[in-house]
Design a protein around this motif. Structure first.
Motif, short mmCIF file in Angstrom:
data_model
loop_
_atom_site.label_atom_id
_atom_site.label_comp_id
_atom_site.label_asym_id
_atom_site.label_seq_id
_atom_site.Cartn_x
_atom_site.Cartn_y
_atom_site.Cartn_z
N CYS A 438 1.03 -1.12 0.03
CA CYS A 438 -0.20 0.25 -0.08
C CYS A 438 0.73 1.25 0.31
O CYS A 438 0.36 2.40 0.13
CB CYS A 438 -0.67 -0.38 1.06
N GLY A 439 2.50 0.88 0.60
CA GLY A 439 3.12 2.44 0.07
C GLY A 439 2.83 2.84 1.39
O GLY A 439 3.15 2.12 2.19
N VAL A 440 2.86 4.43 1.53
CA VAL A 440 3.08 4.90 2.56
C VAL A 440 1.87 5.05 3.47
O VAL A 440 0.61 5.13 2.95
CB VAL A 440 3.60 6.16 2.59
N VAL A 441 1.50 5.03 4.44
CA VAL A 441 0.00 4.16 5.03
C VAL A 441 0.50 5.34 6.89
O VAL A 441 0.94 5.25 7.43
CB VAL A 441 -0.25 3.82 5.56
N PRO A 442 -1.22 5.99 7.30
CA PRO A 442 -1.49 6.92 7.79
C PRO A 442 -1.39 6.27 9.34
O PRO A 442 -1.93 5.27 9.13
CB PRO A 442 -2.08 8.36 7.74
N VAL A 443 -0.88 6.28 10.30
CA VAL A 443 -1.08 5.21 11.50
C VAL A 443 -2.72 6.31 11.51
O VAL A 443 -2.68 7.28 11.97
CB VAL A 443 -0.44 5.77 12.25
N PRO A 444 -3.53 5.26 12.08
CA PRO A 444 -5.07 5.63 11.78
C PRO A 444 -5.20 6.52 12.95
O PRO A 444 -4.25 6.56 14.24
CB PRO A 444 -5.96 4.20 12.26
N GLU A 445 -6.60 7.36 13.26
CA GLU A 445 -5.68 8.23 14.46
C GLU A 445 -6.11 7.80 15.41
O GLU A 445 -5.77 8.74 16.16
CB GLU A 445 -7.31 9.57 13.95
N ASP A 446 -7.32 6.87 15.95
CA ASP A 446 -7.49 6.00 17.28
C ASP A 446 -6.46 5.44 17.52
O ASP A 446 -6.88 5.28 18.57
CB ASP A 446 -9.25 5.47 16.87
N GLN A 447 -5.00 4.85 17.65
CA GLN A 447 -4.22 4.91 17.20
C GLN A 447 -3.34 5.18 18.29
O GLN A 447 -2.18 5.26 18.48
CB GLN A 447 -3.63 3.27 17.16
N LEU A 448 -3.03 6.52 17.79
CA LEU A 448 -2.24 8.00 18.35
C LEU A 448 -2.45 8.68 19.67
O LEU A 448 -3.58 7.70 20.34
CB LEU A 448 -2.73 9.30 17.43
#
Ligand code: ANZ
Ligand code: ZN
Length: 835
Positions: A438-448
């Motif tokens: 998938c390439g570069v994937v953001p960490v989902p907000e709820d995992q911050l």
């Protein structure tokens, strides 16, 4: 009773803390124009503890806030800590202590030191950028930048500090050296996360006009953004090899372009270079790659370069001109290529002289055989431009180029995108994951927050990867998108990330669902007054403006600029002692032999006292703790404000501090006199009202030194009376309260009031009493009283003379006579002697 500042100060600090006296609340009943947000630049909690420079700005804002509260304003005045950064990490490398341990220990100490000065912060709003409930939102903002395409990954040559072993932003490089450690910065090709600050260049430039900042800082930001307008011009290459586009601010000089120069890194170099010249060109490219941009531009006086063997055609006159490469052309600016006009550009002139290239004058006014002529004049040798001045010729040429499809009007900025990743440990992890599918994937907000893991070794790897890369269990993760195996981004964010938005978190520090509640933003923002050092002119202050604009575009803040008004405090310097040969002598080896005369103890050599930065080696560093311990926080606060105007740099003098301490002691003793409810003498009442008036306006305009001078006048006048008059001392104590709040609280209590003075309304004054009273002055002509006039008692001699000579009664009497002299007896009479 002695002035026991130690017990007084701890008593009131405890009182304010227990009672949360300075808690800021959003009361909707308070109208917008009665709310103020006053911000200090929060400190980096270094191991050295507080420096005397910190309390300077902090005292200024504290006085201002206390004054505003007493004037009925709702005031937000918070404090926190900018706690990610290299020193804690370097210390960890040296000692093996986790940076969180040293950082939190330093924060404790800083907080205690700051509290010991009695500042009226709302401590419930304290933030520290290294805490995960804070950096969770720094990461969240990063994700927003990523979503908007404002964060991108690129392998580019960046500034690399070999000592800190990390990449640096352009703003962190000062004269070719690392801003932090002073090492010479190198170029390195590294994969980086970069923030597209250039997308905001124009707005960052335009909106500088909206804020009330010191002109010097505004100018520095404008220069850093470096907007330039000109044209891109396309030159066909010989032999149909395509075309070469250059950027020029002076398209009017096109007829004087006698050669072209490419940056060594320019992509067309290989193609343009002929076989005969290939060896020399490749050698040159290799040498240039070892130099920093600074060495290539400013430092190199002697121009270097090589001919590629290729030619281009000047589009205006069809002339064939040679193409060179030289390292004074930077690949990162414009198109990385120029048309050289040696007659009118000094760098080109030097290059042409050195390599014997033709110099063609196209604008009259100078002597281009001596140096380039960069001024205005009339064009010559320029066909359809002949006879035109510079501006007219520029627009004519741009029209011509656009007409012929040979060029167009262009704008360039010096501002570069912000290299945002650091190969270090003690920073916010960048919340991204690299997945093969998938390439570069953001960490989902709820995992911050993506929490910074523990590592064994903090030392940078030197390979261009952060120490996080060594923690397999952390690096290896699953892709939030496809669930397959993926790797975490191991770079961290730079020191500046946390400070880009801390002023917003103060508004709502405990919010767990949003970085800040919009209602809080609407209530307080923008920051009305921001006080701090000038050293952040293009770092923090530009970065924060950029983030704020992005947040504004996201619709989560209400203004497009964060800091409406900025004030830079001056530097507190120190005295140092200098020998004839200009070398400096440590302060403890200096003896004062007379007023302003100093000698070196050992040798007796006379020394000159000069002003210098405080430094450990000169043993002239003042520790705020010692000052507070020996003279009290109120003395420290008042002295730092009395030293001179806030914005000016000024040397510390312990003698001066003692003077201020004596003033407070004198006031204390004044209050030891019998307190009477009698009517005070009218002169003293006048001094009181003048003092309230002056302290009110000076505090409002941040002219604290002159306000203090007036308070000193008041105390000296009152000291002449036998008693202390309640009706004078009560309002005066309130005037003093923002400045020396501990003493003011104590005196307020001694005057028989319940705490606390800090919440009392600001005293008012009677304007009639502020004016000096009027007196009657007699005007004589040749010794005979002819008229009487009413004037203010502080009227000057000149004003009095003028008033007398212009009086109609006097004018009539002396008409036609000649005035021999005018005698003025101030406050009494004017005698006009005529013949
Ligand atoms: C021809 C010319 C004639 C120029 C003249 C100046 C004076 P600013 O104002 O800073 O934007 N230039 C363009 N790209 C460059 C690069 N990558 N590296 C070094 N120099 C570069 O400067 C723009 C001017 O700097 C341009 O205008 C170009 O030289 C040079 F009488 O073009 B000029
Ligand atoms: Zn994936």
């Amino acid at each position: 009773m002695d002035y026991d500042f130690r017990s007084i100060e701890s008593k009131w600090q405890a009182y304010w803390e227990e009672n949360k006296t300075f808690k800021a609340e959003e009361d909707p009943a308070i109208p917008r124009d009665k709310r103020r947000y006053v911000l200090d630049m929060f400190p980096y909690p270094s191991g050295a503890g507080l420096h005397v420079g910190h309390p300077e700005g902090y005292t200024a804002t504290d006085i201002y806030c206390r004054f505003l509260r007493m004037k009925g304003y709702a005031v937000l005045h918070p404090m926190g800590f900018d706690s990610f950064g290299l020193p804690a990490e370097n210390y960890a490398i040296k000692t093996g202590t986790h940076p969180v341990v040293t950082t939190e220990r330093n924060i404790e100490r800083f907080r205690e030191q700051i509290k010991s000065l009695g500042f009226s912060y709302d401590w419930d709003r304290e933030v520290s950028t290294h805490k995960s409930d804070y950096y969770r939102w720094t990461q969240w903002i990063f994700l927003k930048l990523f979503e908007k395409g404002l964060a991108y990954e690129a392998e580019t040559p960046i500034n690399w500090c070999p000592s800190c072993q990390t990449g640096l932003a352009n703003e962190e490089v000062k004269e070719g050296r690392c801003e932090r450690c002073g090492a010479q910065v190198e170029r390195r090709n590294l994969r980086q996360w970069i923030l597209r600050i250039t997308a905001y260049a124009e707005r960052l430039l335009q909106d500088i006009d909206k804020v009330e900042w010191p002109e010097a800082i505004k100018a520095m930001q404008r220069n850093w953004i470096g907007k330039s307008t000109g044209a891109n011009v396309s030159f066909p290459l010989e032999d149909g090899k395509g075309e070469l586009v250059v950027y020029t601010t002076r398209p009017d000089t096109l007829f004087g372009a006698t050669y072209m120069v490419l940056a060594p890194e320019h992509p067309l170099v290989a193609e343009i270079t002929t076989e005969e010249h290939r060896g020399a060109v490749e050698d040159y490219i290799r040498q240039a790659s070892l130099k920093s941009d600074l060495e290539r531009t400013e430092l190199s006086k002697d121009k270097t370069g090589v001919f590629t063997g290729g030619y281009a055609i000047n589009p205006v006159n069809g002339k064939k001109i040679p193409v060179w490469i030289s390292d004074y052309i930077l690949i990162s600016y414009g198109t990385g290529a120029i048309m050289a006009v040696p007659a009118h550009d000094q760098r080109d002139w030097e290059f042409a002289v050195k390599f014997d290239l033709p110099i063609v004058e196209v604008l009259q006014g100078g002597d281009v055989s001596v140096e380039a002529y960069t001024g205005d004049g009339l064009h010559v040798n320029s066909d359809f431009l002949d006879g035109m001045g510079k501006e007219e010729a520029i627009s004519s040429m741009i029209s011509w180029l656009e007409d012929k499809g040979r060029g167009e009007k262009t704008t360039n900025y010096k501002l570069r995108d912000w290299v945002f990743s650091r190969q270090r440990y003690w920073g916010e992890p960048i919340p991204l994951v690299h997945c093969e599918k998938c390439g570069v994937v953001p960490v989902p907000e709820d995992q911050l927050p993506l929490v910074l893991p523990e590592v064994e070794s903090y030392a940078p790897t030197g390979t261009g990867e952060s120490p996080l890369a060594a923690i397999d269990s952390w690096v290896n993760t699953t892709c939030p998108c496809c669930g397959g195996p993926a790797k975490r981004e191991t770079n961290t964010m730079p020191q500046w990330a946390g400070s880009c938005w801390y002023y917003l978190r103060y508004l709502d520090p405990d919010n767990e669902s949003e970085f800040v509640g919009r209602d809080k933003v609407d209530y307080w923002m923008p920051v009305d007054l921001y006080v701090g050092g000038a050293e952040h002119a293009v770092l923090h202050l530009l970065y924060a403006r950029f983030w704020h604009k992005v947040l504004f575009d996201l619709g989560v803040v209400n203004t497009d600029e964060p800091f409406q008004r900025l004030v830079n405090q001056g530097m507190i310097t120190s005295f140092a002692y200098q020998r004839k040969d200009k070398s400096l002598v440590p302060t403890d080896e200096v003896e004062e032999t007379g007023p302003d005369t100093f000698v070196e103890k050992d040798t007796g050599e006379p020394l000159e006292r000069v002003v210098a930065k405080m430094s450990k080696s000169l043993k002239n560093v003042i520790n705020p703790d010692d000052i507070i311990e020996n003279y009290g926080a109120d003395s420290m606060r008042m002295y730092e404000m009395f030293m001179g105007p806030l914005q000016m740099s000024k040397p510390w003098s312990t003698q001066g501090l003692i003077g201020v301490h004596r003033f407070l002691d004198r006031l204390w003793r004044l209050m030891d006199r019998p307190l009477v409810d009698d009517e005070p003498p009218v002169e003293l009442t006048r001094v009181l009202h003048q003092t309230i008036a002056k302290v009110s306006s000076d505090t409002d305009s941040l002219n604290f030194n002159t306000a203090i001078a007036q308070m000193m006048v008041f105390v000296n006048e009152c000291f002449k009376a036998e008693a202390a008059y309640r009706s004078l001392m009560e309002p005066f104590v309130l005037c003093l309260c923002p400045y020396a709040p501990h003493m003011a609280e104590e005196l307020w209590e001694r005057l028989g009031h319940k705490p606390c003075a800090s919440l009392q309304p600001w005293p008012s004054y009677d304007p009639e009493l502020v004016k000096e009273p009027e007196i009657t002055v007699a005007i004589q002509v040749n010794g005979k009283v002819r008229e009487k006039i009413q004037v203010s008692s502080d009227v000057s001699e000149d004003e009095l003379r003028k008033a007398a000579m212009e009086h109609p009664g006097i004018v009539g009497r002396i008409e036609g006579k000649s005035v021999v002299k005018v005698i003025v007896v101030p406050g009494r009479l004017v005698n006009v002697v005529v013949k």
